[in-house]
Write a protein that holds these residues in place. Sequence first.
Motif, PDB file in Angstrom:
ATOM      1  N   ASN A  95      -8.397  11.254   6.836  1.00  0.00           N
ATOM      2  CA  ASN A  95      -9.350  10.154   6.933  1.00  0.00           C
ATOM      3  C   ASN A  95      -9.841  10.012   8.369  1.00  0.00           C
ATOM      4  OD1 ASN A  95      -7.373   8.584   8.377  1.00  0.00           O
ATOM      5  ND2 ASN A  95      -6.442   8.017   6.423  1.00  0.00           N
ATOM      6  N   LEU A  96     -10.744   9.067   8.574  1.00  0.00           N
ATOM      7  CA  LEU A  96     -11.366   8.894   9.889  1.00  0.00           C
ATOM      8  C   LEU A  96     -10.342   8.555  10.952  1.00  0.00           C
ATOM      9  CD1 LEU A  96     -14.011   8.717  11.489  1.00  0.00           C
ATOM     10  CD2 LEU A  96     -14.176   6.318  10.822  1.00  0.00           C
ATOM     11  N   GLY A  97      -9.378   7.703  10.609  1.00  0.00           N
ATOM     12  CA  GLY A  97      -8.358   7.311  11.578  1.00  0.00           C
ATOM     13  C   GLY A  97      -7.489   8.472  12.010  1.00  0.00           C
ATOM     14  N   GLU A  98      -7.111   9.331  11.060  1.00  0.00           N
ATOM     15  CA  GLU A  98      -6.281  10.493  11.400  1.00  0.00           C
ATOM     16  C   GLU A  98      -7.023  11.446  12.324  1.00  0.00           C
ATOM     17  OE1 GLU A  98      -3.376  11.204   7.577  1.00  0.00           O
ATOM     18  OE2 GLU A  98      -5.504  11.628   7.322  1.00  0.00           O
ATOM     19  N   LEU A  99      -8.300  11.659  12.075  1.00  0.00           N
ATOM     20  CA  LEU A  99      -9.076  12.557  12.930  1.00  0.00           C
ATOM     21  C   LEU A  99      -9.188  12.013  14.347  1.00  0.00           C
ATOM     22  CD1 LEU A  99     -11.934  13.534  10.445  1.00  0.00           C
ATOM     23  CD2 LEU A  99     -10.081  15.007  11.249  1.00  0.00           C
ATOM     24  N   LEU A 100      -9.408  10.706  14.464  1.00  0.00           N
ATOM     25  CA  LEU A 100      -9.537  10.111  15.796  1.00  0.00           C
ATOM     26  C   LEU A 100      -8.213  10.103  16.546  1.00  0.00           C
ATOM     27  CD1 LEU A 100     -11.933   7.092  15.043  1.00  0.00           C
ATOM     28  CD2 LEU A 100     -12.472   9.189  16.290  1.00  0.00           C
ATOM     29  N   MET A 101      -7.097  10.045  15.822  1.00  0.00           N
ATOM     30  CA  MET A 101      -5.789  10.055  16.472  1.00  0.00           C
ATOM     31  C   MET A 101      -5.307  11.463  16.790  1.00  0.00           C
ATOM     32  SD  MET A 101      -3.598   7.019  14.623  1.00  0.00           S
ATOM     33  CE  MET A 101      -3.610   7.814  13.039  1.00  0.00           C
ATOM     34  N   GLY A 102      -6.078  12.473  16.406  1.00  0.00           N
ATOM     35  CA  GLY A 102      -5.699  13.841  16.732  1.00  0.00           C
ATOM     36  C   GLY A 102      -4.757  14.474  15.734  1.00  0.00           C
ATOM     37  N   ASP A 103      -4.577  13.875  14.552  1.00  0.00           N
ATOM     38  CA  ASP A 103      -3.711  14.470  13.536  1.00  0.00           C
ATOM     39  C   ASP A 103      -4.390  15.688  12.918  1.00  0.00           C
ATOM     40  OD1 ASP A 103      -1.852  12.552  13.984  1.00  0.00           O
ATOM     41  OD2 ASP A 103      -2.314  11.341  12.218  1.00  0.00           O
ATOM     42  N   ALA A 127      -0.284  -7.858   8.152  1.00  0.00           N
ATOM     43  CA  ALA A 127       0.867  -8.741   7.949  1.00  0.00           C
ATOM     44  C   ALA A 127       1.221  -8.868   6.477  1.00  0.00           C
ATOM     45  CB  ALA A 127       0.574 -10.120   8.546  1.00  0.00           C
ATOM     46  N   LEU A 128       0.228  -8.741   5.594  1.00  0.00           N
ATOM     47  CA  LEU A 128       0.474  -8.803   4.153  1.00  0.00           C
ATOM     48  C   LEU A 128       0.965  -7.471   3.595  1.00  0.00           C
ATOM     49  CD1 LEU A 128      -2.617 -10.910   2.997  1.00  0.00           C
ATOM     50  CD2 LEU A 128      -0.248 -11.677   3.236  1.00  0.00           C
ATOM     51  N   GLY A 129       1.027  -6.438   4.439  1.00  0.00           N
ATOM     52  CA  GLY A 129       1.574  -5.170   4.001  1.00  0.00           C
ATOM     53  C   GLY A 129       0.566  -4.151   3.559  1.00  0.00           C
ATOM     54  N   PHE A 130      -0.728  -4.377   3.815  1.00  0.00           N
ATOM     55  CA  PHE A 130      -1.740  -3.441   3.370  1.00  0.00           C
ATOM     56  C   PHE A 130      -1.834  -2.215   4.281  1.00  0.00           C
ATOM     57  CE2 PHE A 130      -2.848  -7.086   0.960  1.00  0.00           C
ATOM     58  CZ  PHE A 130      -3.572  -6.653  -0.135  1.00  0.00           C
ATOM     59  N   MET A 131      -1.395  -2.334   5.530  1.00  0.00           N
ATOM     60  CA  MET A 131      -1.507  -1.225   6.475  1.00  0.00           C
ATOM     61  C   MET A 131      -0.165  -0.514   6.557  1.00  0.00           C
ATOM     62  SD  MET A 131      -4.639  -1.493   7.323  1.00  0.00           S
ATOM     63  CE  MET A 131      -5.970  -2.707   7.384  1.00  0.00           C
ATOM     64  N   SER A 132       0.162   0.243   5.536  1.00  0.00           N
ATOM     65  CA  SER A 132       1.458   0.906   5.471  1.00  0.00           C
ATOM     66  C   SER A 132       1.501   2.108   6.401  1.00  0.00           C
ATOM     67  CB  SER A 132       1.732   1.359   4.040  1.00  0.00           C
ATOM     68  OG  SER A 132       2.855   2.213   3.990  1.00  0.00           O
ATOM     69  N   PRO A 133       2.645   2.349   7.068  1.00  0.00           N
ATOM     70  CA  PRO A 133       2.756   3.565   7.885  1.00  0.00           C
ATOM     71  C   PRO A 133       2.743   4.828   7.042  1.00  0.00           C
ATOM     72  CG  PRO A 133       4.878   2.451   7.711  1.00  0.00           C
ATOM     73  CD  PRO A 133       3.864   1.526   7.107  1.00  0.00           C
ATOM     74  N   ALA A 134       2.960   4.684   5.729  1.00  0.00           N
ATOM     75  CA  ALA A 134       2.898   5.845   4.848  1.00  0.00           C
ATOM     76  C   ALA A 134       1.476   6.368   4.726  1.00  0.00           C
ATOM     77  CB  ALA A 134       3.449   5.480   3.466  1.00  0.00           C
ATOM     78  N   SER A 135       0.504   5.509   4.946  1.00  0.00           N
ATOM     79  CA  SER A 135      -0.900   5.917   4.896  1.00  0.00           C
ATOM     80  C   SER A 135      -1.400   6.073   6.314  1.00  0.00           C
ATOM     81  CB  SER A 135      -1.736   4.876   4.136  1.00  0.00           C
ATOM     82  OG  SER A 135      -1.278   4.741   2.816  1.00  0.00           O
ATOM     83  N   ARG A 136      -1.249   7.276   6.842  1.00  0.00           N
ATOM     84  CA  ARG A 136      -1.597   7.526   8.236  1.00  0.00           C
ATOM     85  C   ARG A 136      -3.085   7.313   8.470  1.00  0.00           C
ATOM     86  NH1 ARG A 136       1.906  11.422   6.654  1.00  0.00           N
ATOM     87  NH2 ARG A 136       0.152  12.695   5.959  1.00  0.00           N
ATOM     88  N   PRO A 159       0.828  -1.177   0.000  1.00  0.00           N
ATOM     89  CA  PRO A 159       0.000   0.000   0.000  1.00  0.00           C
ATOM     90  C   PRO A 159       0.871   1.238   0.000  1.00  0.00           C
ATOM     91  CG  PRO A 159       0.345  -0.692   2.203  1.00  0.00           C
ATOM     92  CD  PRO A 159       1.232  -1.540   1.329  1.00  0.00           C
ATOM     93  N   GLY A 160       0.328   2.318   0.581  1.00  0.00           N
ATOM     94  CA  GLY A 160       1.093   3.517   0.792  1.00  0.00           C
ATOM     95  C   GLY A 160       0.933   4.496  -0.350  1.00  0.00           C
ATOM     96  N   SER A 161       1.684   5.558  -0.290  1.00  0.00           N
ATOM     97  CA  SER A 161       1.603   6.557  -1.333  1.00  0.00           C
ATOM     98  C   SER A 161       2.360   6.078  -2.554  1.00  0.00           C
ATOM     99  CB  SER A 161       2.188   7.874  -0.824  1.00  0.00           C
ATOM    100  OG  SER A 161       3.542   7.701  -0.466  1.00  0.00           O
ATOM    101  N   TYR A 162       1.904   6.477  -3.712  1.00  0.00           N
ATOM    102  CA  TYR A 162       2.561   6.045  -4.932  1.00  0.00           C
ATOM    103  C   TYR A 162       3.858   6.823  -5.126  1.00  0.00           C
ATOM    104  CZ  TYR A 162       0.273  10.224  -6.795  1.00  0.00           C
ATOM    105  OH  TYR A 162      -0.164  11.503  -6.995  1.00  0.00           O
ATOM    106  N   MET A 163       4.755   6.239  -5.882  1.00  0.00           N
ATOM    107  CA  MET A 163       6.054   6.846  -6.106  1.00  0.00           C
ATOM    108  C   MET A 163       5.910   8.127  -6.918  1.00  0.00           C
ATOM    109  SD  MET A 163       9.406   5.179  -7.882  1.00  0.00           S
ATOM    110  CE  MET A 163       8.597   5.034  -9.465  1.00  0.00           C
ATOM    111  N   HIS A 164       6.572   9.166  -6.459  1.00  0.00           N
ATOM    112  CA  HIS A 164       6.540  10.447  -7.148  1.00  0.00           C
ATOM    113  C   HIS A 164       7.966  10.819  -7.496  1.00  0.00           C
ATOM    114  CE1 HIS A 164       4.426  14.630  -7.387  1.00  0.00           C
ATOM    115  NE2 HIS A 164       5.218  14.395  -8.420  1.00  0.00           N
ATOM    116  N   THR A 165       8.199  11.046  -8.755  1.00  0.00           N
ATOM    117  CA  THR A 165       9.531  11.472  -9.187  1.00  0.00           C
ATOM    118  C   THR A 165       9.498  12.964  -9.477  1.00  0.00           C
ATOM    119  OG1 THR A 165       8.987  10.890 -11.476  1.00  0.00           O
ATOM    120  CG2 THR A 165      10.111   9.224 -10.147  1.00  0.00           C
TER     121      THR A 165
END
Length: 696
Positions: free
Chosen positions: A117-125, A419-428, A68-74
Amino acid sequence: MMCITDAIDDCILLTGACTCSSYLKLQDIFFAFLLLKMELILISRRKLCTAFIYLVLTLQACNGFYLPGSYMHTYSTGEEIYAKVNSLTSIETELPFSYYSLPYCPPLGGVKKSAENLGELLMGDQIDNSPYRFRMNVNETVYLCTTSPLSDHEVKLLKQRTRDMYQVNINLDNLPAMRYTEQNGLKIQWTGFPVGYTPANSDDDYIINHLKFTVLIHEYEGAGVEIIGTGEEGMGVISQSDKKKASGYEIVGFEVVPCSIKNDPEKMSKLHMYDNSTSVSCPKELDKSQIIREQERVSFTYEVAFVKSDIRWPSRWDAYLRMEGSRVHWFSILNSLMVIFFLAGIVFVIFLRTVRRDLTRYEELDKEAQAQMNEELSGWKLVVGDVFREPSHSKLLCVMVGNGVQITGMSLVTLVFAALGFMSPASRGMLLTGMIMLYLFLGIAAGYTSVRMWRTIKGSSEGWKSVSWSVACFFPGIVFVILTALNFILWGSNSTGAIPISLYFTLFALWFCISVPLTLVGGFLGTQAEPIQYPVQTNQIPREIPSRKYPSWLLILGAGTLPFGTLFIELFFILSSIWLGRFYYVFGFLLIVMLLLVTVCAEVSVVLTYMHLCVEDWTWWWKAFYASGSVALYVFLYSINYLVFDLQSLSGTVSAALYVGYSLIMAVAIMLSTGTIGFLTSFYFVHYLFSSVKID
């Protein structure tokens, strides 16, 4: 074939694994395999070659799929990139505050909030744009602004944030700024930089007003591959026609060195934002540092150095996810797994042999011998007419089991995806958002389980709507009450961690428009399913339970120690990740620990149920639930221990109240989940045990 090799190389470059599949080409590849299978059936060599060529041509156009995560930007040389700032955070208070609550330089176009997103709002970001501008591969020293004379309120606020060890969180291309410090000869890694610092044996505070950024870049030449991702910018696609655009520089690292430098405000105020300034070294003398004092004017500057690196874009998060003491972590987990498997294996083998021997002896006796045996012996065979008697507070039991199924399913599915890598830390916020969505949609499983258990206990469907409504409101209601109490505390502190009113309405809409209807649908399906038939009849008069030398609650409390032993090490790392601002990304091991916890909870509950039946105690329902659910008590006590001994930096009653409140929510969720696992396992064990007995 050369084209396929190039495409595979690009897949490895983009994902770190040879994953050459794409949603856009999935239908073509499936059609090619289908065609290949048909030609094999016809056993036509010529057609087989044709199908193979078609398959090769299809795979030639395969795409790199980064998930997952953000796509590569050059970026091309000189292209402007603006950093973003998140809420100010502290491990001492755990109260996040807005970046612009302090007198920092605002961007030219004004402060603009990023979509969260909803998770960021609940975490106080609270992610805002910033004035920090970077031009790709251009090293420069830049002036930002000079503040007006600091007021008394601003000075008090800066001093308070400095002494509470607040950190500024800044991101570039979705990478947090990393800072390195040395303490006692050890190199310590941090994210962000402090608001200021207070020298030892001094009452003065100094603000960080100059930043030395080092941006690590990797030169990339695109090969016409598609890049699909779901990052904070949304869905990003680079098509084959944009081959030249895909070439450029990737940002693979972002480091910062904070400094406090006293500048001449009259001289600096003549400059305009983004004017070039003189590069300076971080002073060690306090008289050359910028003190926080009333009527002081603070000038903010920064310098940027771009450094080429061999780090590739898929590996750029490795530096952040590297956990301290990893070797101790792995060996401790492995040791716990081995011990638990060994103990559980012994208990399980002994238990199976005991039950099998009892069943064999009982079934080999004739009727007269069985009657004599019933008069002479005691044990689980004597409670055959009471073992399925309705327990006390049966509705509450069904409701808690339904919520437990919902929480357990949410946890397992989330951990599998993580565990399969879908919950990337890049996607807060993705992890928390995913958990909430899963919980909502698993309401159908909760309603079905609770109503079917209700029908099994009561023998009819009467009252299933009340059970379904209770399931939909029980655990969410507990969480709502605790979060509301904590939210009043956060509102009083003007923290960005407080849930806004608009988000409250959003959560209510999700609760009553998705979770409640799905739970009612699940309950209706439960009324249509066949109730579980008891293998034995229940006597009209309940059997008297013999007195015991020791209370049953003592066994129940002791039973929770074994499941707790499987997760307390992992619990330490999770608590450190939550409260000390560290990244946690060993979801593979956490999934193993979760599966092991499920196994141990089931075994412990079954063994304890068997022990109660052997002493003619047929009130096993709630005891089976709390035998494994008692692990939540140890989790909560361990959390308090962590607060007292390992989280000594946490200060203030507000911070302690937040910690205890969140720990209480975690403990209730664990109790419902583990209790449900133990109860359902014990229920099917008792059902199997008494269905194996010959009843006249």
